[in-house]
Structure formats: C-alpha cells, structure tokens
Enzyme design. Sequence first.
Site, PDB file in Angstrom:
ATOM      1  N   ARG A 179       7.446   0.408  13.432  1.00  0.00           N
ATOM      2  CA  ARG A 179       7.992  -0.028  12.142  1.00  0.00           C
ATOM      3  C   ARG A 179       9.185  -0.979  12.297  1.00  0.00           C
ATOM      4  O   ARG A 179       9.662  -1.540  11.329  1.00  0.00           O
ATOM      5  CB  ARG A 179       8.417   1.169  11.297  1.00  0.00           C
TER       6      ARG A 179
ATOM      7  N   ASN B  36       8.185  -5.594  -1.026  1.00  0.00           N
ATOM      8  CA  ASN B  36       8.131  -4.372  -0.233  1.00  0.00           C
ATOM      9  C   ASN B  36       6.656  -4.246   0.162  1.00  0.00           C
ATOM     10  O   ASN B  36       5.845  -3.732  -0.597  1.00  0.00           O
ATOM     11  CB  ASN B  36       8.585  -3.150  -1.019  1.00  0.00           C
TER      12      ASN B  36
ATOM     13  N   HIS C  14       4.306  -4.606   8.846  1.00  0.00           N
ATOM     14  CA  HIS C  14       4.200  -4.535  10.300  1.00  0.00           C
ATOM     15  C   HIS C  14       2.888  -5.079  10.849  1.00  0.00           C
ATOM     16  O   HIS C  14       2.700  -5.105  12.064  1.00  0.00           O
ATOM     17  CB  HIS C  14       4.366  -3.073  10.737  1.00  0.00           C
TER      18      HIS C  14
ATOM     19  N   ARG D 211      13.184   4.527  12.260  1.00  0.00           N
ATOM     20  CA  ARG D 211      11.883   5.201  12.255  1.00  0.00           C
ATOM     21  C   ARG D 211      11.089   4.868  13.505  1.00  0.00           C
ATOM     22  O   ARG D 211      11.639   4.377  14.486  1.00  0.00           O
ATOM     23  CB  ARG D 211      11.147   4.820  10.969  1.00  0.00           C
TER      24      ARG D 211
ATOM     25  N   TYR E  18      11.005   8.999   1.444  1.00  0.00           N
ATOM     26  CA  TYR E  18      11.003   8.002   0.384  1.00  0.00           C
ATOM     27  C   TYR E  18      11.686   8.447  -0.898  1.00  0.00           C
ATOM     28  O   TYR E  18      11.816   7.650  -1.828  1.00  0.00           O
ATOM     29  CB  TYR E  18       9.559   7.561   0.079  1.00  0.00           C
TER      30      TYR E  18
ATOM     31  N   ARG F  77       4.623  11.245  -2.201  1.00  0.00           N
ATOM     32  CA  ARG F  77       4.386  10.975  -0.783  1.00  0.00           C
ATOM     33  C   ARG F  77       5.675  11.083   0.018  1.00  0.00           C
ATOM     34  O   ARG F  77       6.625  10.332  -0.206  1.00  0.00           O
ATOM     35  CB  ARG F  77       3.814   9.562  -0.628  1.00  0.00           C
TER      36      ARG F  77
ATOM     37  N   ASP G 111       1.869 -15.770   6.239  1.00  0.00           N
ATOM     38  CA  ASP G 111       1.468 -17.157   5.997  1.00  0.00           C
ATOM     39  C   ASP G 111       1.585 -17.523   4.519  1.00  0.00           C
ATOM     40  O   ASP G 111       2.046 -18.621   4.177  1.00  0.00           O
ATOM     41  CB  ASP G 111       0.038 -17.400   6.490  1.00  0.00           C
TER      42      ASP G 111
ATOM     43  N   GLU H 240      13.140  -9.200   1.309  1.00  0.00           N
ATOM     44  CA  GLU H 240      12.330  -8.086   1.788  1.00  0.00           C
ATOM     45  C   GLU H 240      13.069  -6.785   1.506  1.00  0.00           C
ATOM     46  O   GLU H 240      14.266  -6.677   1.771  1.00  0.00           O
ATOM     47  CB  GLU H 240      12.112  -8.261   3.290  1.00  0.00           C
TER      48      GLU H 240
ATOM     49  N   HIS I  22      12.878  -2.388   1.799  1.00  0.00           N
ATOM     50  CA  HIS I  22      12.268  -1.148   2.299  1.00  0.00           C
ATOM     51  C   HIS I  22      13.092   0.019   1.784  1.00  0.00           C
ATOM     52  O   HIS I  22      14.324  -0.027   1.814  1.00  0.00           O
ATOM     53  CB  HIS I  22      12.236  -1.123   3.826  1.00  0.00           C
ATOM     54  N   LEU I  23      12.418   1.038   1.320  1.00  0.00           N
ATOM     55  CA  LEU I  23      13.112   2.219   0.812  1.00  0.00           C
ATOM     56  C   LEU I  23      13.837   2.952   1.927  1.00  0.00           C
ATOM     57  O   LEU I  23      14.975   3.391   1.760  1.00  0.00           O
ATOM     58  CB  LEU I  23      12.121   3.159   0.121  1.00  0.00           C
ATOM     59  N   SER I  24      13.177   3.091   3.066  1.00  0.00           N
ATOM     60  CA  SER I  24      13.781   3.760   4.216  1.00  0.00           C
ATOM     61  C   SER I  24      14.324   2.707   5.180  1.00  0.00           C
ATOM     62  O   SER I  24      13.973   1.530   5.086  1.00  0.00           O
ATOM     63  CB  SER I  24      12.744   4.633   4.929  1.00  0.00           C
TER      64      SER I  24
ATOM     65  N   PRO J 252       0.799  -1.217   0.000  1.00  0.00           N
ATOM     66  CA  PRO J 252       0.000   0.000   0.000  1.00  0.00           C
ATOM     67  C   PRO J 252       0.837   1.276   0.000  1.00  0.00           C
ATOM     68  O   PRO J 252       1.894   1.344   0.622  1.00  0.00           O
ATOM     69  CB  PRO J 252      -0.829  -0.105   1.282  1.00  0.00           C
ATOM     70  N   ASN J 253       0.322   2.237  -0.733  1.00  0.00           N
ATOM     71  CA  ASN J 253       0.848   3.594  -0.842  1.00  0.00           C
ATOM     72  C   ASN J 253       2.132   3.717  -1.652  1.00  0.00           C
ATOM     73  O   ASN J 253       2.594   4.823  -1.905  1.00  0.00           O
ATOM     74  CB  ASN J 253       1.031   4.236   0.542  1.00  0.00           C
TER      75      ASN J 253
ATOM     76  N   ALA K 116       3.152  -0.823   4.654  1.00  0.00           N
ATOM     77  CA  ALA K 116       2.625  -0.920   6.020  1.00  0.00           C
ATOM     78  C   ALA K 116       2.234  -2.349   6.399  1.00  0.00           C
ATOM     79  O   ALA K 116       2.243  -2.693   7.589  1.00  0.00           O
ATOM     80  CB  ALA K 116       1.435   0.017   6.187  1.00  0.00           C
TER      81      ALA K 116
END
Length: 147
Positions: free
Chosen positions: A113, A76, A82, A109, A24, A19, A89, A100, A102-104, A11-12, A79
Amino acid sequence: MTSQILVLNGPNLNMLGAREPEIYGHETLADIEAATRAHAQKCGLGVTFRQSNSEGELVGWVQQARHDRAAALIVNAGAYTHTSVALLDALLSCDLPVVEVHLSNIHQREEFRHHSYVSKAAVGMIAGFGGFGYAMAVDALAHILKQ
C-alpha cells in the site's frame, strides 16, 4: 458560476461504516459526501461526488471531467491507488489539479500500500485523517484555484 470539484471514490468505499471500522472508521460514504458538500459550499465550490467499484468507470469519469468543465479532482482510488496505470494515465491527461485522499495512513500499513500510482498525477496527498481528509482536500483545491 461556481467552480465544480469532481470527487471520485474507488472500490469498496461504498462499504464504509461496515468494512473494517478499526481502520476506516464508522463514517459512511454518504456521511463523508454530506460533510464534503457542506465544506465545499462554505468555500464557494460545488461538488460532484461519485463512487465505483469499476476501474473503467473511474477512468471514464476522469476523461469526462474536462468536458464537464470540472475545475479540479479529489481522488480516493481505494485499491486502484496501488494497481491502476490506466487511472494514472487518465489523471495525467485530464490537465486538472488532483488531490489524492486516503482515509488511513497508507504508509503505516502493508508494504504494497506504500506505492501510489495516483501520486504521480496529484499535486498532493492527504492520508490518515479519515473523512476529514476530504475537507482538507477541498481547502487545498480552493487555495490552488484562487491562484
């Protein structure tokens, strides 16, 4: 036949570039997709790149990955990293290597997170390198797939 990597974005992430660019960056998801495809091609790999704001759709894509003969996944989860036991599963049951991304740097953070459900299913995590993290994930999976 070229091995395919399924790249899933949660999402997002469709809002990248607009954003919170201070967190990001200014790259769009389309920019990251183009760079990831180009890098994967240099590694002799193909990429299927997807994004959804829906947890159920992401779970469905993970379940379908085995049937589509994906060789590995880059995730990625945004949200859902978390919060989503359902995504965990699905990843655990797909029996494919997962990296996995993550940009940040999620560990710099907010406290909530710092925990990742995805990590339980991943061979490794790449965080804090912006869009370049996807190329790093491709390199990691190219190495894994050659073994």
